[in-house]
Design an enzyme around this catalytic site. Structure first.
Site, mmCIF file in Angstrom:
data_model
loop_
_atom_site.group_PDB
_atom_site.id
_atom_site.type_symbol
_atom_site.label_atom_id
_atom_site.label_comp_id
_atom_site.label_asym_id
_atom_site.label_seq_id
_atom_site.Cartn_x
_atom_site.Cartn_y
_atom_site.Cartn_z
ATOM 1 N N LYS A 288 -5.632 -6.169 -16.941
ATOM 2 C CA LYS A 288 -5.401 -7.025 -15.791
ATOM 3 C C LYS A 288 -4.406 -6.360 -14.847
ATOM 4 C CE LYS A 288 -5.015 -11.463 -17.157
ATOM 5 N NZ LYS A 288 -3.782 -11.814 -17.834
HETATM 6 N N1 GLU Z 1 -1.834 -15.563 -22.315
HETATM 7 C C1 GLU Z 1 -2.554 -15.095 -23.467
HETATM 8 C C2 GLU Z 1 -3.455 -13.961 -23.043
HETATM 9 O O1 GLU Z 1 -3.723 -13.825 -21.866
HETATM 10 C C3 GLU Z 1 -3.343 -16.252 -24.034
HETATM 11 C C4 GLU Z 1 -3.857 -16.047 -25.392
HETATM 12 C C5 GLU Z 1 -4.373 -17.357 -25.967
HETATM 13 O O2 GLU Z 1 -5.492 -17.718 -25.642
HETATM 14 O O3 GLU Z 1 -3.646 -17.991 -26.696
HETATM 15 O O4 GLU Z 1 -3.870 -13.162 -23.855
#
Ligand code: GLU
Length: 295
Positions: free
Chosen positions: A245
């Site tokens: 990202k």
């Molecule tokens: N913020 C985490 C990620 O982008 C979320 C992971 C989850 O789904 O718990 O990987």
């Protein structure tokens, strides 16, 4: 027997624009909710203020709207620090969250020594042996970080994609939940949110499997039953490299600018790597009707 209503979430951190790999995660969770007449939540994982940007929050929303992946509710983790602090306090009270004072260099040295002796580089829990006096002395020069004390048993779950999983908690370091600078980390925030929002299913990338093991224990310690977990394979670039990202590889907004049709993209991402034919489907409803995580 009645089942709780299905609630899923997509939880990106706003550190960049969504790419095709993120879209797969969003889609699986969205399709499960839509198929079961449940609720789909957009959660912004912005506990790391230094890396999160409003521009990306807006971008994430625009991209999902472009694709028709609407959400029923949305919130940001940065609005819920009081809840996370309360969860940390509960764990402290149970003796399951303990302060550690090693510096990054000291931890790295321990890691290298363990590896050179052919042992897994697991945190040795030496902080648990510190007396109150030792700790007071250390606090004069160092700010402590806090680790969750794993119960060293086998952690098991039936993964919606991988099937039965089992991880020996003794092979995993006690996870840091609060950093030395006081920043509360995603691991505890996510567990707290999933409990409070009644999340029933979590589909996310394979890179989260170890997190899942520790989050199952944290959830149980806080008195809840964990959601059903499923971990999907990760898409890579042509050289096998991870999509990022932060680097903006295969970002949804670039594909939009290049004129890619939403249904073409969504159809491909919903089915790539599955046993279902990868072909353009006419509508999101049709995709939802035929979606089966097991495939
Ligand atoms: N913020 C985490 C990620 O982008 C979320 C992971 C989850 O789904 O718990 O990987």
């Amino acid at each position: 027997m009645s089942h709780p209503p299905v609630v899923t979430r997509f939880a990106p951190s706003p550190t960049g624009y969504l790419h095709v790999g993120n879209l797969r995660t969003a889609l699986f969770n969205w399709m499960i909710a839509r198929q079961k007449g449940g609720t789909f939540i957009l959660r912004i994982d912005d506990t790391d203020a230094s890396r999160s940007k409003q521009e990306y929050v807006d971008g994430i929303r625009e991209d999902l709207e472009w694709l028709g992946l609407t959400w029923d509710d949305s919130f940001s983790q940065s609005d819920r620090f009081a809840e996370y602090d309360a969860a940390a306090e509960t764990l402290r009270g149970m003796g399951l969250l303990y302060p550690c004072y090693e510096t990054a260099d000291e931890l790295e040295r321990k890691r290298k020594i363990a590896l050179s002796r052919g042992r897994p580089p697991v945190y040795d829990r030496s902080a648990l042996n510190l007396s109150e006096e030792d700790k007071a002395k250390l606090r004069e020069s160092r700010s402590g970080h806090w680790r969750f004390k794993l119960d060293q048993e086998r952690i098991e779950w039936n993964d919606g994609i991988l099937g039965p999983q089992s991880i020996d908690a003794a092979s995993v370091s006690d996870p840091v939940l609060i950093r030395g600078d006081g920043q509360l980390l995603y691991t505890l925030a996510s567990v707290t949110d999933d409990m409070d929002m009644g999340i029933t299913h979590v589909v996310r990338g394979l890179d989260h499997v170890t997190n899942t093991a520790t989050q199952i224990q944290i959830t149980r310690a806080l008195g809840s039953e964990p959601p059903a977990y499923a971990h999907h394979s990760l898409l890579t670039g042509p050289q096998g490299e991870a999509l990022s990202k932060r680097l903006g590889t295969l970002a949804l907004r670039d594909l939009r600018e290049r004129g890619v049709e939403p249904m073409a993209l969504v159809s491909l991402m919903a089915r790539i790597g599955s046993g279902q034919p990868v072909e353009v489907v006419d509508s999101l409803d049709a995709l939802v009707a035929e979606f089966d995580l097991g495939r």
